[in-house]
Design an enzyme around this catalytic site. Structure first.
Site, short mmCIF file in Angstrom:
data_model
loop_
_atom_site.label_atom_id
_atom_site.label_comp_id
_atom_site.label_asym_id
_atom_site.label_seq_id
_atom_site.Cartn_x
_atom_site.Cartn_y
_atom_site.Cartn_z
N VAL A 11 5.19 -3.16 0.15
CA VAL A 11 4.34 -4.37 0.48
C VAL A 11 2.85 -4.04 0.52
CG1 VAL A 11 4.02 -6.21 2.32
CG2 VAL A 11 6.34 -5.60 1.80
N ILE A 132 8.87 -17.59 -0.03
CA ILE A 132 8.92 -18.85 0.45
C ILE A 132 7.97 -19.16 1.56
CG2 ILE A 132 10.43 -20.65 1.28
CD1 ILE A 132 12.95 -19.01 -0.02
N GLY A 183 13.17 -1.80 -3.90
CA GLY A 183 12.21 -2.17 -2.80
C GLY A 183 12.52 -3.24 -2.16
N GLU A 186 15.08 -2.59 3.63
CA GLU A 186 14.60 -1.71 4.75
C GLU A 186 14.57 -0.15 4.76
OE1 GLU A 186 12.67 -3.97 7.00
OE2 GLU A 186 13.15 -5.03 5.39
N ASP A 197 18.40 -7.70 9.90
CA ASP A 197 17.13 -8.26 9.17
C ASP A 197 17.08 -9.93 9.31
OD1 ASP A 197 14.88 -7.53 7.40
OD2 ASP A 197 15.97 -9.04 6.33
N LYS A 201 14.90 -12.71 11.36
CA LYS A 201 14.36 -13.86 10.59
C LYS A 201 14.69 -15.41 11.15
CE LYS A 201 13.61 -11.10 6.36
NZ LYS A 201 14.30 -10.72 5.26
P1 NAP Z 1 7.62 0.90 2.89
O1 NAP Z 1 7.58 0.84 1.52
O2 NAP Z 1 8.47 2.10 3.74
O3 NAP Z 1 5.94 1.19 3.42
C1 NAP Z 1 5.87 1.39 4.79
C2 NAP Z 1 4.26 1.85 4.92
O4 NAP Z 1 4.01 2.00 6.45
C3 NAP Z 1 4.38 3.11 4.16
O5 NAP Z 1 2.81 2.92 3.46
C4 NAP Z 1 3.84 4.11 5.50
O6 NAP Z 1 3.14 5.14 5.16
C5 NAP Z 1 3.31 3.16 6.50
N1 NAP Z 1 3.54 3.71 7.66
C6 NAP Z 1 4.94 4.05 8.38
N2 NAP Z 1 4.51 4.57 9.65
C7 NAP Z 1 3.54 4.37 9.67
C8 NAP Z 1 2.23 5.12 11.03
N3 NAP Z 1 2.97 5.47 11.80
N4 NAP Z 1 1.40 4.99 10.78
C9 NAP Z 1 0.72 4.40 9.65
N5 NAP Z 1 1.36 4.03 8.63
C10 NAP Z 1 2.83 3.89 8.82
O7 NAP Z 1 7.93 -0.41 3.76
P2 NAP Z 1 8.18 -1.90 2.81
O8 NAP Z 1 8.98 -2.20 2.05
O9 NAP Z 1 6.46 -1.70 2.39
O10 NAP Z 1 7.92 -2.65 4.09
C11 NAP Z 1 7.03 -2.74 5.13
C12 NAP Z 1 7.07 -3.92 6.33
O11 NAP Z 1 7.41 -5.15 5.79
C13 NAP Z 1 8.35 -3.72 6.92
O12 NAP Z 1 8.29 -4.05 8.43
C14 NAP Z 1 9.43 -4.56 6.16
O13 NAP Z 1 10.43 -5.05 7.21
C15 NAP Z 1 8.43 -5.50 5.87
N6 NAP Z 1 8.88 -6.74 4.74
C16 NAP Z 1 9.27 -5.94 3.60
C17 NAP Z 1 9.68 -6.52 2.40
C18 NAP Z 1 10.25 -5.85 1.19
O14 NAP Z 1 10.82 -6.58 0.39
N7 NAP Z 1 10.06 -4.55 1.16
C19 NAP Z 1 9.57 -8.04 2.43
C20 NAP Z 1 9.25 -8.55 3.73
C21 NAP Z 1 8.91 -7.80 4.54
P3 NAP Z 1 3.25 6.14 4.05
O15 NAP Z 1 3.15 5.62 2.64
O16 NAP Z 1 2.04 7.35 4.23
O17 NAP Z 1 4.55 6.93 4.43
N1 HSE Z 2 14.97 -5.96 3.47
C1 HSE Z 2 14.45 -7.32 3.50
C2 HSE Z 2 15.53 -8.22 2.51
C3 HSE Z 2 13.03 -7.65 2.83
O1 HSE Z 2 16.23 -7.46 1.70
O2 HSE Z 2 15.36 -9.36 2.57
C4 HSE Z 2 12.62 -8.96 2.86
O3 HSE Z 2 12.33 -9.35 4.17
#
Ligand code: NAP
Ligand code: HSE
Length: 402
Positions: A11, A132, A183, A186, A197, A201
């Site tokens: 993200v 959305i 991607g 979670e 999850d 929501k």
């Molecule tokens: P991700 O790819 O695992 O990225 C997480 C990021 O957070 C990484 O850059 C990581 O750093 C950083 N991080 C983790 N622990 C940390 C700490 N203690 N201090 C500082 N930085 C830290 O996860 P993501 O998919 O982007 O998701 C991020 C958030 O958005 C989650 O809460 C997830 O539920 C939410 N989300 C995700 C999506 C999706 O489709 N992926 C959609 C909506 C919401 P490093 O890069 O150095 O490891």
């Molecule tokens: N892991 C979540 C999903 C990311 O699959 O819907 C979006 O919130």
């Protein structure tokens, strides 16, 4: 404006890219220069490419003292230390725009109050249903709309998995791995497949639709744990698709109640065509009938779009604060149809147990692998089997056997 970021993963990196790509337009709209000043990450040695890498630090003190931020985009995993960082930022009057639904579900109430106290905002449109803009819609353009029920396919990973399993006969483990690679999933994908999850929501949507955060136990939750391939195939033969559906409504005391679980969705229902990583949210009410929102529910670009638009919307105009009007369900709607699957060995035991509880079996069918029973039950009734809520009418599709 000084912008900060926490997280540069799926993200975060897409948010950075989206800001870079639309900077000119955003600057024109907001009549301010925008600069990403610093990005907090966990591991600086990840070998990231691109401009964002140059702005990274792993030191919270260094990040927080780099400048006075106007807004920080938070896209890290889990509650801690995201909670501590968010509290510190909001206390200083820095706005926080987050994608972290677990944090919002657990501490959103407190963090929103903290933001208000310090004359700023805590915003979370990206937490629910990817691209959305359902959170913004409920807060602004549906601010005084009477909502009777809100339901949705809110998890992109499991919807992608179920679609691939149903339409292409692929295995659970193969499609789960793919959802991670794309991607969508979670960091710990148990949150997706166990329904947590979607649970986070629907809690957030309940608060927005009905005005209060549901008690933890008021929203039941099951995931894909008990689902078998043969059940998916049988549902399909009868014109149903199996999907993880979350829903909430107001009980007669005005409190939100609901559930997350796998449901049988008939092809006549709007959720039937919500396939793959797509999410769908259905908002129902007397005046609005059914409002259906669909779009990509997970993934970097879709989520980053919500993060950035959420920020722009907040900066451009102050929100109408939502003053929900929630109508409880009428008696007529209190009963729902559910499917109960039984393995071959347990057919008569399940039948007996349903009978003992005074539950009428509307339809019973035997298959090579086991049996399917369609029953009608109160929303509150507890049975020792997974219940698959039915969307659309089953009986029209199958002859009555009881
Ligand atoms: P991700 O790819 O695992 O990225 C997480 C990021 O957070 C990484 O850059 C990581 O750093 C950083 N991080 C983790 N622990 C940390 C700490 N203690 N201090 C500082 N930085 C830290 O996860 P993501 O998919 O982007 O998701 C991020 C958030 O958005 C989650 O809460 C997830 O539920 C939410 N989300 C995700 C999506 C999706 O489709 N992926 C959609 C909506 C919401 P490093 O890069 O150095 O490891
Ligand atoms: N892991 C979540 C999903 C990311 O699959 O819907 C979006 O919130």
């Amino acid at each position: 404006m000084n912008l900060g970021m926490i997280g540069l993963g799926t993200v975060g990196s897409s948010v950075f890219k989206r800001i870079e790509e639309s900077k000119e337009e955003m600057q024109r709209l907001l009549k301010a220069r925008l600069d990403v000043v610093c990005i907090l990450v966990k591991d600086r040695d990840k070998g990231r490419k691109g401009k964002g890498e140059l702005l990274t630090t792993t030191d919270w003190e260094l990040f927080s003292e780099a400048c006075t931020y106007d807004v920080v985009f938070e896209a890290m995993n889990g509650v801690d230390p995201a909670y501590t960082y968010t509290k510190a930022l909001l206390t200083r009057g820095t706005a926080v725009v987050t994608a972290n639904k677990k944090l919002v579900s657990e501490h959103g109430e407190e963090l929103e109050e903290l933001a208000q106290m310090h004359g700023t905002y805590y915003s979370y449109d990206a937490c629910v249903a990817g691209a959305i803009p359902i959170v913004s819609a409920l807060k602004s353009t549906l601010a005084t709309t009477d909502v009777a029920r809100i339901s949705g396919i809110l998890n992109g990973s499991t919807n992608y998995m179920l679609t691939e399993m149903t339409e292409h006969g692929r295995s659970y483990s193969e499609v789960l791995k793919e959802a991670q690679q794309l991607g969508y999933a979670e960091e710990d994908p148990t949150a997706d497949v166990s329904g947590y999850d979607a649970w986070y929501k629907i809690r957030i949507l309940s608060k927005l639709a009905f005005g209060s955060w549901p008690q933890e136990e008021a929203i039941g939750r099951t995931g894909l744990e008990s689902l078998h391939h043969w059940q998916v195939q049988i549902a399909r033969e009868h014109g149903f698709s199996m999907k993880l559906v979350a829903e909430a409504e107001c009980d007669t005391n005005g409190k939100p109640v609901g559930r997350v679980g796998v449901a049988l969705v008939h092809r006549s229902h709007p959720f039937y065509s919500v396939s793959g990583v797509t999410n769908g949210v259905l908002v129902e009410g007397e005046d609005i009938g059914e409002l259906l929102f669909t779009g990509p529910g997970a993934g970097g670009a879709a989520t980053a779009n919500s993060v950035v638009e959420d920020f722009v919307l907040h900066e451009r105009a102050s929100y109408l604060r939502r003053s929900p009007r929630a109508t409880p369900w009428s008696e007529r709607e209190a009963k729902q149809q559910y499917a109960v699957f039984s393995s071959r060995e347990d057919v008569s035991a399940v039948k007996h147990s349903l009978g003992e509880r005074g539950i009428t079996i509307h339809v019973a069918r035997s298959y090579e692998e086991g049996a399917l029973f369609v029953i009608e039950a109160e929303r509150t009734s507890h049975l020792p089997y997974p219940l698959y809520r039915i969307y659309g009418e089953f009986e029209k599709q199958m002859e009555h056997t009881h």
